[in-house]
Design an enzyme around this catalytic site. Structure first.
Site, PDB file in Angstrom:
ATOM      1  N   ASN A  96       0.824  -1.208   0.000  1.00  0.00           N
ATOM      2  CA  ASN A  96       0.000   0.000   0.000  1.00  0.00           C
ATOM      3  C   ASN A  96       0.855   1.252   0.000  1.00  0.00           C
ATOM      4  O   ASN A  96       1.949   1.276   0.554  1.00  0.00           O
ATOM      5  CB  ASN A  96      -0.927   0.001   1.215  1.00  0.00           C
ATOM      6  CG  ASN A  96      -1.945  -1.102   1.135  1.00  0.00           C
ATOM      7  OD1 ASN A  96      -2.102  -1.713   0.078  1.00  0.00           O
ATOM      8  ND2 ASN A  96      -2.612  -1.376   2.223  1.00  0.00           N
ATOM      9  N   HIS A 113       5.912  -0.510  -2.705  1.00  0.00           N
ATOM     10  CA  HIS A 113       5.383   0.266  -3.838  1.00  0.00           C
ATOM     11  C   HIS A 113       5.471   1.771  -3.610  1.00  0.00           C
ATOM     12  O   HIS A 113       4.811   2.544  -4.302  1.00  0.00           O
ATOM     13  CB  HIS A 113       3.925  -0.135  -4.132  1.00  0.00           C
ATOM     14  CG  HIS A 113       3.800  -1.518  -4.701  1.00  0.00           C
ATOM     15  ND1 HIS A 113       2.595  -2.176  -4.823  1.00  0.00           N
ATOM     16  CD2 HIS A 113       4.735  -2.365  -5.186  1.00  0.00           C
ATOM     17  CE1 HIS A 113       2.799  -3.390  -5.357  1.00  0.00           C
ATOM     18  NE2 HIS A 113       4.085  -3.525  -5.566  1.00  0.00           N
ATOM     19  N   ASN A 208      -8.563 -12.823   4.009  1.00  0.00           N
ATOM     20  CA  ASN A 208      -9.124 -12.259   2.775  1.00  0.00           C
ATOM     21  C   ASN A 208     -10.551 -12.758   2.631  1.00  0.00           C
ATOM     22  O   ASN A 208     -10.811 -13.935   2.884  1.00  0.00           O
ATOM     23  CB  ASN A 208      -8.271 -12.733   1.564  1.00  0.00           C
ATOM     24  CG  ASN A 208      -8.469 -11.870   0.330  1.00  0.00           C
ATOM     25  OD1 ASN A 208      -9.590 -11.666  -0.127  1.00  0.00           O
ATOM     26  ND2 ASN A 208      -7.366 -11.368  -0.217  1.00  0.00           N
ATOM     27  N   ALA A 226     -10.650  -7.808   6.783  1.00  0.00           N
ATOM     28  CA  ALA A 226      -9.479  -7.714   7.658  1.00  0.00           C
ATOM     29  C   ALA A 226      -9.816  -7.069   9.003  1.00  0.00           C
ATOM     30  O   ALA A 226      -9.432  -7.579  10.060  1.00  0.00           O
ATOM     31  CB  ALA A 226      -8.385  -6.920   6.949  1.00  0.00           C
TER      32      ALA A 226
HETATM   33  P1  NAD Z   1      -4.614  -6.353  -4.468  1.00  0.00           P
HETATM   34  O1  NAD Z   1      -4.188  -7.018  -5.692  1.00  0.00           O
HETATM   35  O2  NAD Z   1      -3.752  -6.460  -3.286  1.00  0.00           O
HETATM   36  O3  NAD Z   1      -6.139  -6.859  -4.159  1.00  0.00           O
HETATM   37  C1  NAD Z   1      -6.930  -6.491  -3.074  1.00  0.00           C
HETATM   38  C2  NAD Z   1      -7.279  -7.747  -2.259  1.00  0.00           C
HETATM   39  O4  NAD Z   1      -7.940  -7.336  -1.072  1.00  0.00           O
HETATM   40  C3  NAD Z   1      -8.217  -8.728  -2.970  1.00  0.00           C
HETATM   41  O5  NAD Z   1      -7.693 -10.038  -2.840  1.00  0.00           O
HETATM   42  C4  NAD Z   1      -9.536  -8.625  -2.182  1.00  0.00           C
HETATM   43  O6  NAD Z   1     -10.212  -9.860  -2.102  1.00  0.00           O
HETATM   44  C5  NAD Z   1      -9.022  -8.210  -0.825  1.00  0.00           C
HETATM   45  N1  NAD Z   1      -9.954  -7.465   0.011  1.00  0.00           N
HETATM   46  C6  NAD Z   1     -10.952  -6.624  -0.359  1.00  0.00           C
HETATM   47  N2  NAD Z   1     -11.566  -6.112   0.720  1.00  0.00           N
HETATM   48  C7  NAD Z   1     -10.939  -6.639   1.809  1.00  0.00           C
HETATM   49  C8  NAD Z   1     -11.110  -6.502   3.209  1.00  0.00           C
HETATM   50  N3  NAD Z   1     -12.045  -5.687   3.746  1.00  0.00           N
HETATM   51  N4  NAD Z   1     -10.286  -7.193   4.036  1.00  0.00           N
HETATM   52  C9  NAD Z   1      -9.339  -8.009   3.523  1.00  0.00           C
HETATM   53  N5  NAD Z   1      -9.142  -8.182   2.213  1.00  0.00           N
HETATM   54  C10 NAD Z   1      -9.923  -7.507   1.357  1.00  0.00           C
HETATM   55  O7  NAD Z   1      -4.765  -4.853  -4.626  1.00  0.00           O
HETATM   56  P2  NAD Z   1      -5.182  -3.976  -5.885  1.00  0.00           P
HETATM   57  O8  NAD Z   1      -6.292  -3.159  -5.414  1.00  0.00           O
HETATM   58  O9  NAD Z   1      -5.387  -4.807  -7.083  1.00  0.00           O
HETATM   59  O10 NAD Z   1      -3.886  -3.079  -6.079  1.00  0.00           O
HETATM   60  C11 NAD Z   1      -2.663  -3.481  -6.645  1.00  0.00           C
HETATM   61  C12 NAD Z   1      -1.565  -2.509  -6.134  1.00  0.00           C
HETATM   62  O11 NAD Z   1      -1.998  -1.155  -6.293  1.00  0.00           O
HETATM   63  C13 NAD Z   1      -1.329  -2.588  -4.663  1.00  0.00           C
HETATM   64  O12 NAD Z   1      -0.467  -3.599  -4.381  1.00  0.00           O
HETATM   65  C14 NAD Z   1      -0.839  -1.163  -4.323  1.00  0.00           C
HETATM   66  O13 NAD Z   1       0.489  -0.955  -4.667  1.00  0.00           O
HETATM   67  C15 NAD Z   1      -1.685  -0.314  -5.194  1.00  0.00           C
HETATM   68  N6  NAD Z   1      -2.866   0.149  -4.426  1.00  0.00           N
HETATM   69  C16 NAD Z   1      -2.686   0.658  -3.182  1.00  0.00           C
HETATM   70  C17 NAD Z   1      -3.784   1.066  -2.428  1.00  0.00           C
HETATM   71  C18 NAD Z   1      -3.551   1.627  -1.048  1.00  0.00           C
HETATM   72  O14 NAD Z   1      -2.480   2.138  -0.769  1.00  0.00           O
HETATM   73  N7  NAD Z   1      -4.520   1.506  -0.147  1.00  0.00           N
HETATM   74  C19 NAD Z   1      -5.070   0.952  -2.959  1.00  0.00           C
HETATM   75  C20 NAD Z   1      -5.224   0.437  -4.263  1.00  0.00           C
HETATM   76  C21 NAD Z   1      -4.091   0.018  -4.966  1.00  0.00           C
END
Ligand code: NAD
Ligand code: ZN
Length: 235
Positions: A96, A113, A208, A226
């Site tokens: 994140n 990241h 997850n 989570a």
């Molecule tokens: P990701 O590939 O890590 O997928 C998100 C995961 O979270 C999924 O497996 C989903 O099932 C799970 N999820 C959803 N709600 C949840 C909850 N309440 N509790 C636990 N798990 C839950 O992430 P992405 O969105 O595809 O993003 C890819 C990359 O983009 C990230 O690794 C990051 O670098 C960046 N990103 C960062 C943020 C942030 O900083 N918050 C947000 C979006 C994307």
């Protein structure tokens, strides 16, 4: 999940966008991950920035505003307490960029990241934290050389920071417990970390709401959000 047996042992926590979902930060792959009908994969790339730096910055500024209004949730709090109280080695590896783990009190963090509150000059490479919001003009310019500043994050197609990844791999190879929270475990090389930990004999727990490619490998899969799952665990 019984964490008592990992008291004073070596713990690595790996988090992805899902750990911040309950704080209101959209994941990229979730339903509310779109912005003006663009997919993240079309904006978070070096070629998108080369083509239209203003558009890319408008998106990042929107994300900064969104994140600025978010608070850490019980999952971030649990991870910070685990670091403070369990008494052994600890490392948090997060994908994140939102900075919410630090806000919750986590200290030993590797941000593989980068961080959305950092900027870096695309010309001279100078980097720093800059929480300006909103910037008076987009894209913002470098004080030192006048070049374009870019967000201090890792984009699709870019390599991850070597030192950070080195620390993450070393920790994964030597941990007793790896707790994987809210990541789809499909983005490499980070997705190697739980595989590496498992091969080196660690106990792997996944949190997850959905099944992921990691599920067959995990020793325990806790299905749920989570904040709800981790918020209930007493240390
Ligand atoms: P990701 O590939 O890590 O997928 C998100 C995961 O979270 C999924 O497996 C989903 O099932 C799970 N999820 C959803 N709600 C949840 C909850 N309440 N509790 C636990 N798990 C839950 O992430 P992405 O969105 O595809 O993003 C890819 C990359 O983009 C990230 O690794 C990051 O670098 C960046 N990103 C960062 C943020 C942030 O900083 N918050 C947000 C979006 C994307
Ligand atoms: Zn510069």
């Amino acid at each position: 999940m019984d964490l008592a047996k990992f008291q004073r042992k070596n713990i690595v926590v790996l988090t992805g966008a899902g750990v911040s979902a309950e704080s209101g930060v959209p994941t990229f792959r979730g339903e509310d991950g779109l912005w003006r009908n663009y997919r993240a994969e079309d904006l978070a790339t070096p070629s998108a920035f080369a083509r239209d730096p203003q558009l890319v910055w408008e998106w990042y500024q929107w994300r900064r505003e969104l994140i600025a209004a978010c608070k850490a949730n019980p999952a971030h709090d649990f991870i910070a307490r685990l670091e403070r109280d369990h008494g052994g080695d600890f490392l948090l590896v997060t994908q994140n960029v939102d900075g919410l783990h630090r806000l919750a009190g986590s200290r030993k963090i590797v941000e593989v990241h980068g961080n959305i509150w950092d900027v870096r000059c695309a010309s001279c490479g100078a980097g720093r934290e800059d929480r300006t919001l909103p910037f008076p003009e987009l894209p913002p310019k470098c004080d030192a050389c006048g070049g374009l500043l870019r967000p201090g994050v890792v984009w699709f197609g870019e390599s991850l920071p070597e030192e950070a990844m080195g620390m993450a791999f070393a920790a994964a190879e030597s941990c007793d417990l790896m707790l994987v929270v809210g990541t789809s475990a499909v983005v490499y090389p980070v997705a190697y970390l739980p595989q590496l930990a498992k091969r080196a004999g660690a106990y792997v727990i996944e949190v997850n709401p959905d099944e992921t490619p990691l599920t067959p490998l995990a020793d325990e899969s806790l299905r749920g959000k989570a904040g709800e799952v981790l918020g209930e665990i007493k240390l």
